[in-house]
Structure formats: structure tokens, C-alpha cells
Design a protein around this motif. Sequence first.
Motif, mmCIF file in Angstrom:
data_model
loop_
_atom_site.group_PDB
_atom_site.id
_atom_site.type_symbol
_atom_site.label_atom_id
_atom_site.label_comp_id
_atom_site.label_asym_id
_atom_site.label_seq_id
_atom_site.Cartn_x
_atom_site.Cartn_y
_atom_site.Cartn_z
ATOM 1 N N VAL A 38 0.843 -1.201 0.000
ATOM 2 C CA VAL A 38 0.000 0.000 0.000
ATOM 3 C C VAL A 38 0.876 1.248 0.000
ATOM 4 C CG1 VAL A 38 -1.830 -1.242 1.198
ATOM 5 C CG2 VAL A 38 -0.232 0.149 2.530
ATOM 6 N N PRO A 39 0.386 2.362 -0.547
ATOM 7 C CA PRO A 39 1.233 3.560 -0.677
ATOM 8 C C PRO A 39 1.481 4.292 0.637
ATOM 9 C CG PRO A 39 -0.980 4.000 -1.490
ATOM 10 C CD PRO A 39 -0.922 2.533 -1.212
ATOM 11 N N ASN A 40 0.593 4.141 1.619
ATOM 12 C CA ASN A 40 0.751 4.863 2.884
ATOM 13 C C ASN A 40 1.170 3.912 4.010
ATOM 14 O OD1 ASN A 40 -1.756 3.639 2.740
ATOM 15 N ND2 ASN A 40 -2.878 5.330 3.652
ATOM 16 N N LEU A 41 2.131 3.070 3.705
ATOM 17 C CA LEU A 41 2.657 2.130 4.686
ATOM 18 C C LEU A 41 3.493 2.863 5.744
ATOM 19 C CD1 LEU A 41 5.597 0.136 3.005
ATOM 20 C CD2 LEU A 41 4.790 2.361 2.231
ATOM 21 N N PRO A 42 3.489 2.364 6.981
ATOM 22 C CA PRO A 42 4.341 2.974 8.010
ATOM 23 C C PRO A 42 5.783 2.518 7.852
ATOM 24 C CG PRO A 42 3.123 1.147 8.944
ATOM 25 C CD PRO A 42 2.636 1.300 7.532
ATOM 26 N N PRO A 43 6.762 3.351 8.231
ATOM 27 C CA PRO A 43 8.160 2.975 8.059
ATOM 28 C C PRO A 43 8.626 1.886 9.014
ATOM 29 C CG PRO A 43 7.990 5.130 9.109
ATOM 30 C CD PRO A 43 6.613 4.749 8.691
ATOM 31 N N PHE A 44 7.960 1.757 10.155
ATOM 32 C CA PHE A 44 8.365 0.750 11.125
ATOM 33 C C PHE A 44 7.152 0.248 11.895
ATOM 34 C CE2 PHE A 44 8.779 4.826 13.397
ATOM 35 C CZ PHE A 44 8.004 4.582 14.522
ATOM 36 N N LEU A 45 7.330 -0.914 12.499
ATOM 37 C CA LEU A 45 6.323 -1.506 13.381
ATOM 38 C C LEU A 45 7.043 -2.084 14.589
ATOM 39 C CD1 LEU A 45 4.432 -3.509 10.616
ATOM 40 C CD2 LEU A 45 3.504 -1.487 11.765
ATOM 41 N N PHE A 46 6.494 -1.852 15.758
ATOM 42 C CA PHE A 46 6.927 -2.558 16.954
ATOM 43 C C PHE A 46 5.867 -3.602 17.280
ATOM 44 C CE2 PHE A 46 9.430 1.319 17.395
ATOM 45 C CZ PHE A 46 10.641 0.834 17.865
ATOM 46 N N TYR A 47 6.307 -4.762 17.740
ATOM 47 C CA TYR A 47 5.334 -5.830 17.982
ATOM 48 C C TYR A 47 5.781 -6.746 19.113
ATOM 49 C CZ TYR A 47 8.574 -8.744 15.280
ATOM 50 O OH TYR A 47 9.685 -9.417 14.828
ATOM 51 N N CYS A 48 4.796 -7.330 19.768
ATOM 52 C CA CYS A 48 5.001 -8.397 20.739
ATOM 53 C C CYS A 48 4.381 -9.668 20.159
ATOM 54 C CB CYS A 48 4.348 -8.069 22.067
ATOM 55 S SG CYS A 48 5.112 -6.687 22.949
ATOM 56 N N GLY A 49 4.987 -10.806 20.483
ATOM 57 C CA GLY A 49 4.593 -12.042 19.824
ATOM 58 C C GLY A 49 5.439 -12.236 18.581
ATOM 59 N N ASP A 50 4.898 -12.922 17.603
ATOM 60 C CA ASP A 50 5.624 -13.179 16.353
ATOM 61 C C ASP A 50 4.800 -12.716 15.159
ATOM 62 O OD1 ASP A 50 7.972 -14.551 17.391
ATOM 63 O OD2 ASP A 50 6.619 -16.212 17.875
ATOM 64 N N LEU A 51 5.492 -12.222 14.133
ATOM 65 C CA LEU A 51 4.874 -11.971 12.839
ATOM 66 C C LEU A 51 5.176 -13.170 11.951
ATOM 67 C CD1 LEU A 51 5.751 -8.205 12.262
ATOM 68 C CD2 LEU A 51 3.743 -9.205 13.377
ATOM 69 N N LEU A 52 4.156 -13.729 11.313
ATOM 70 C CA LEU A 52 4.308 -14.958 10.551
ATOM 71 C C LEU A 52 4.002 -14.715 9.078
ATOM 72 C CD1 LEU A 52 2.426 -17.399 12.970
ATOM 73 C CD2 LEU A 52 4.857 -16.782 12.967
ATOM 74 N N GLU A 53 4.667 -15.482 8.222
ATOM 75 C CA GLU A 53 4.389 -15.379 6.791
ATOM 76 C C GLU A 53 2.945 -15.750 6.483
ATOM 77 O OE1 GLU A 53 6.161 -17.466 2.797
ATOM 78 O OE2 GLU A 53 7.600 -16.458 4.121
#
Length: 319
Positions: free
Chosen positions: A104-119
Amino acid sequence: MPNISPQQADLLTLCALRIEKTSIDWHLIARICQSPDGLAAMLTGEIPEESAAARKNLPILKAALRHIDEARDRAQSEVDAAATAGARLVTVLDRDYPANLRLVPNLPPFLFYCGDLLERDARSAAVVGTRNASEDGMRRAARMTRGLVEQNVAIFSGLAKGIDTAAHTATLDVGGRTVAVMGTGIAAKIYPAENRPLARRILNEGGALLSQFWPTSPPATWTFPRRNVVTSGATLGSIVIEASSTSGAKMQARIAAEHGKHVFLLKSLATREEWAAKMIADGRAVEVVELEDVLSRLGTAKRIQRAADQRLQLALADL
């Protein structure tokens, strides 16, 4: 900065640059800094993009770079707060940045997260709706969510009262995967307070909490509309269960349509709300009568990840 790469630290520093309370457009930073060359260019006061946003932000960047040490200190303190909260960082420079969101064109430059991000999160849907949900709305949200989970769809929602709570809870009750997109920083107190136990349960049962804000950011009127952008962008489509014309869920439906995502509106919603009926009539949304109306339009996680990888390669080739 602990546990992050020098390039990630530089990206956060760009985001922390300010001059007279004005910061650089984060969406612009995100677009440019998907490549190391783009990041390096911005750190030297250049914006390799021909756009109105680039022209507007160039003088801000040049002036703010004089205060880069202050920005590095700000970024450092936020990373420290995230580390204390047990959170991790992913940026547009990283291959594991959420695949749908990269497109998407208005994506954020970074993300902080707890847990895991999965494919597998690439095959996902946002289930959203009003905080002031009816009993029927809560039941519909739970039923829709359970059906999606049975087909290995990850459920995203906003951790708010009402429909969001029903979606997260129903997902966990049947052993599914859910991601809460927060309207606060990852190290701030969970909002609303009544959903703190739900946030803990999401983490304890294999889900994730996700935030696009500085880790210490408190809730504010502007954070929740911006949260809707990520909830839409990180998924294949948004399913609105119940929402009035003033609801944030209506805003998310509009954002999802602008993103080119699927917009799914329950038939019960379309019969009661003029805005929903109009979106369907205009071809910007799909009326949902049964679960298959949603499932037939969702792609596979592998296909989505390939598209995101291609977008990243294009960003690298453009500079």
C-alpha cells in the motif's frame, strides 16, 4: 541501540527528526527507505522521489538534519522502552515486514510488535465494527470469525470494545491466529483498560500485538484513524460487521477500498446503513450473505509474499 541494526537505527532517527514541531512525512520515508540507498540519500538531505510530498518535505529534512543528534537520542529512548516491554522491531528495510502492508502507498516505516509476525499472516482478513455493538452484531462477528479460522485465515482487528473484542475472542476460542493492531504505542498501557486481559491472552495463545507508533505513545484522537490504515493494509480485505455512518469501521471500509483491498459488508449491515448500500451499489464493496462470499476472494499467503518481495526488489532497482 540494543538489538537493532545500524540501518534500522538510522531509519528511526529519520522518523524522529523534527523542526519547529514539524516532522518529515513518515509515508514518504517509508517509500524511499525500502532500500539502503534511499535511506542513505535521505540522511544526506536528498529525497530521490519526484512528487509534491518530496518537494514539501525537502526543506524540512535539510533543516531538521542539523538536529540529528537529538533525533538519535529520541529514537534510542523509544527503542529502550520497547525492549523493556519485550517488543521487537521490523522496518520497511526488512524482508519480514508484513507482505500485504508493503503493497500500500501509505505504509508505516516501522512496526513494533510483541509475539511473532508470521508469513501465514498474509492470508488474513480484518474483522471490524462498532464499539457499541448489538448482541446480534457480536454473534455475527463470532460466527464469521470462526468460519474464517476454520479455513486458516488469520484474523486482524483493533482490540477495541464491541466487534473487535468479539473477533479476537472467537478466534482464540477455536485455536486460531489473531493479531491486534493497536491505537497506542507497544509500551504504553493497553487501551481500553478492560481489554488488557484479552491482550495478554492473545500473546499467551500465539497471537501478536502490533503498533505503528512510537512505543511510548498514549492513545489520542488521531491515533485510532491512523491505526485503521494498518489494519486495512496488513490484510487482504476488511469485513465490516456492524457500523454506523460515524463509526471508525466505516472509515476503514473507505481506506480498504482506496488500498485496492477487498471490502466485505454484511447483508444485515447493508440493509440498515445507507453508506454500506452505496458502497456495494458503486462496486467498491461486496455484499456478504455467506462465508464463501469472502473465502472465494482471498488469495494464498505464498502468492502475496511473492508480490511483496517483487515490490521490495523494485524499490531496490529504482535507486
